[in-house]
Design a protein around this motif. Structure first.
Motif, PDB file in Angstrom:
ATOM      1  N   LEU A  49     -12.582  74.178   7.445  1.00 18.76           N
ATOM      2  CA  LEU A  49     -11.179  73.846   7.216  1.00 18.76           C
ATOM      3  C   LEU A  49     -10.981  72.345   7.135  1.00 18.76           C
ATOM      4  O   LEU A  49     -10.236  71.847   6.281  1.00 18.76           O
TER       5      LEU A  49
ATOM      6  N   GLN B   9     -12.296  71.093   3.828  1.00 18.40           N
ATOM      7  CA  GLN B   9     -11.406  71.482   2.738  1.00 18.40           C
ATOM      8  C   GLN B   9     -10.185  70.571   2.667  1.00 18.40           C
ATOM      9  O   GLN B   9      -9.732  70.197   1.587  1.00 18.40           O
ATOM     10  N   SER B  10      -9.637  70.203   3.820  1.00 14.63           N
ATOM     11  CA  SER B  10      -8.441  69.358   3.842  1.00 14.63           C
ATOM     12  C   SER B  10      -8.714  67.973   3.279  1.00 14.63           C
ATOM     13  O   SER B  10      -7.807  67.291   2.804  1.00 14.63           O
TER      14      SER B  10
ATOM     15  N   ARG C 182      -1.311  77.161  10.600  1.00 16.16           N
ATOM     16  CA  ARG C 182      -2.197  78.260  10.958  1.00 16.16           C
ATOM     17  C   ARG C 182      -3.261  77.750  11.924  1.00 16.16           C
ATOM     18  O   ARG C 182      -3.921  76.753  11.640  1.00 16.16           O
TER      19      ARG C 182
ATOM     20  N   ASP D  55      -6.722  78.742  13.699  1.00 17.24           N
ATOM     21  CA  ASP D  55      -7.861  79.663  13.659  1.00 17.24           C
ATOM     22  C   ASP D  55      -8.618  79.524  14.981  1.00 17.24           C
ATOM     23  O   ASP D  55      -9.306  78.524  15.216  1.00 17.24           O
TER      24      ASP D  55
ATOM     25  N   GLY E  24      -4.644  74.237  10.604  1.00 12.47           N
ATOM     26  CA  GLY E  24      -4.372  73.815   9.240  1.00 12.47           C
ATOM     27  C   GLY E  24      -2.883  73.759   8.980  1.00 12.47           C
ATOM     28  O   GLY E  24      -2.129  74.592   9.480  1.00 12.47           O
ATOM     29  N   VAL E  25      -2.450  72.753   8.225  1.00 11.99           N
ATOM     30  CA  VAL E  25      -1.058  72.634   7.794  1.00 11.99           C
ATOM     31  C   VAL E  25      -1.022  72.892   6.293  1.00 11.99           C
ATOM     32  O   VAL E  25      -1.784  72.275   5.536  1.00 11.99           O
ATOM     33  N   TYR E  26      -0.129  73.792   5.871  1.00  5.67           N
ATOM     34  CA  TYR E  26      -0.071  74.194   4.472  1.00  5.67           C
ATOM     35  C   TYR E  26       1.310  73.936   3.888  1.00  5.67           C
ATOM     36  O   TYR E  26       2.328  74.099   4.565  1.00  5.67           O
TER      37      TYR E  26
ATOM     38  N   ASP F 143       0.505  77.451  -0.523  1.00  6.33           N
ATOM     39  CA  ASP F 143      -0.883  77.855  -0.295  1.00  6.33           C
ATOM     40  C   ASP F 143      -1.831  76.663  -0.261  1.00  6.33           C
ATOM     41  O   ASP F 143      -3.045  76.830  -0.139  1.00  6.33           O
ATOM     42  N   LYS F 144      -1.301  75.455  -0.367  1.00 10.04           N
ATOM     43  CA  LYS F 144      -2.136  74.262  -0.416  1.00 10.04           C
ATOM     44  C   LYS F 144      -2.328  73.673   0.984  1.00 10.04           C
ATOM     45  O   LYS F 144      -1.366  73.385   1.691  1.00 10.04           O
ATOM     46  N   LEU F 145      -3.585  73.507   1.373  1.00  9.78           N
ATOM     47  CA  LEU F 145      -3.903  72.876   2.658  1.00  9.78           C
ATOM     48  C   LEU F 145      -3.690  71.372   2.537  1.00  9.78           C
ATOM     49  O   LEU F 145      -4.300  70.718   1.696  1.00  9.78           O
TER      50      LEU F 145
ATOM     51  N   ALA G 190      -5.718  69.101   8.312  1.00 13.44           N
ATOM     52  CA  ALA G 190      -6.453  69.966   9.238  1.00 13.44           C
ATOM     53  C   ALA G 190      -6.908  69.148  10.430  1.00 13.44           C
ATOM     54  O   ALA G 190      -7.278  67.980  10.281  1.00 13.44           O
TER      55      ALA G 190
END
Length: 280
Positions: free
Chosen positions: A2, A5-6, A151, A153, A160-162, A165-167, A170
């Motif tokens: 995550l 990805q961020s 979200r 996990d 994660g902050v969205y 649907d875009k991250l 994190a």
């Protein structure tokens, strides 16, 4: 995963795309920093005993090394490794090697402008249950494609902050231990308390049961909940900072979701009342 990805980094096993990358523009990993008088203002005596801490007006850094380390997102041991023999008696004007990151500024915490400030007349973790945060409907317009959501996990200890649907951000987190697990489910942000007071109740922390034996701890960077409390519509539960940033990234909180102080201030600027928070 995550966190990578961020930052737009490839997943493990994927080859990074270096086409067009200007390596000359990549900054130094470490830089020199000159210590100022302001850096040392929040340093002072801090007793270990909780009852003694409750008598203070502020929970300061124990020493200059702790203050400078947190400012640059590390711990005193790592700061000492970067500056052998220089961290025992830090004074204004000293130059230290530090990580090249955006500095955490304790003095600016009070100026953070989250969407929904909590003006608390009591400890942050005494905010009661509430089905819907005040002003939630206005904060998150129906059908807004870019609405923010959070979200957590619990399997990988990451938040994660969205936007849709875009991250967009994190952060590593510490979640509840088995005895006081973080509450699995879907919640909402009630608001943000800056430099909160904390109700320290050992029975609540260890067994999840409130008792009549507790201490009200004042705010400060060495508060058990750090410099920010983001209240959820679940009594006694929030997203918050920490006095021990080296503990972030695993399990061991008392039911809440814990971030480093430098990350919780970033998160606080991205959320407001009504923002959905999923813990799974």
């Amino acid at each position: 995963m995550l966190l990578r990805q961020s930052r737009g980094e490839p997943a493990p096993g994927e080859k990074p795309d270096l086409n067009g990358l200007d390596l000359a523009s990549v900054g130094a990993v470490f830089v020199l920093y000159k210590v100022t008088d302001v850096d040392l203002q929040p340093v002072g005596p801090l007793p270990v005993d909780v009852a003694a801490q409750a008598k203070l007006k502020f929970l300061p850094y124990r020493d200059a090394a702790e203050a400078i380390a947190e400012k640059f997102h590390c711990d005193p041991k790592f700061l000492e490794q970067l500056n052998p023999g220089k961290t025992k008696a830090i004074k204004p004007g000293d130059e230290l090697q530090v990580p090249n990151v955006e500095p955490f500024d304790l003095g600016q915490v009070k100026d953070i402008k989250p969407g929904s400030d909590l003006a608390l007349g009591k400890a942050a973790n005494e905010v009661g249950d509430q089905e819907e945060p005040a002003g939630a409907a206005a904060d998150q317009p129906a059908g807004a494609g870019s609405a923010v959501k959070v979200r957590v996990d619990t399997k990988i200890s990451a938040l994660g902050v969205y936007e849709g649907d875009k991250l967009i951000a994190a952060y590593p987190v510490t979640i509840g231990a088995a005895q006081t697990a973080s509450p699995i489910g879907d919640w909402k942000v009630r608001g943000v308390a800056k430099l909160p007071t904390f109700r320290y109740d050992e029975a609540m922390l260890k067994r999840g049961e409130r008792s009549s034996k507790f201490h009200m701890l004042p705010p400060g960077p060495n508060s058990p909940v750090g410099v920010i409390w983001i209240a959820l519509n679940k009594k006694g539960i929030g997203l918050h900072g920490t006095a021990t940033p080296e503990s972030i990234g695993g399990t061991g909180s008392h039911g809440c979701v814990r971030l480093s102080n430098w990350d919780i201030v970033r998160l606080a600027a991205k959320v407001k009342g009504g923002v959905p928070v999923s813990i799974h």
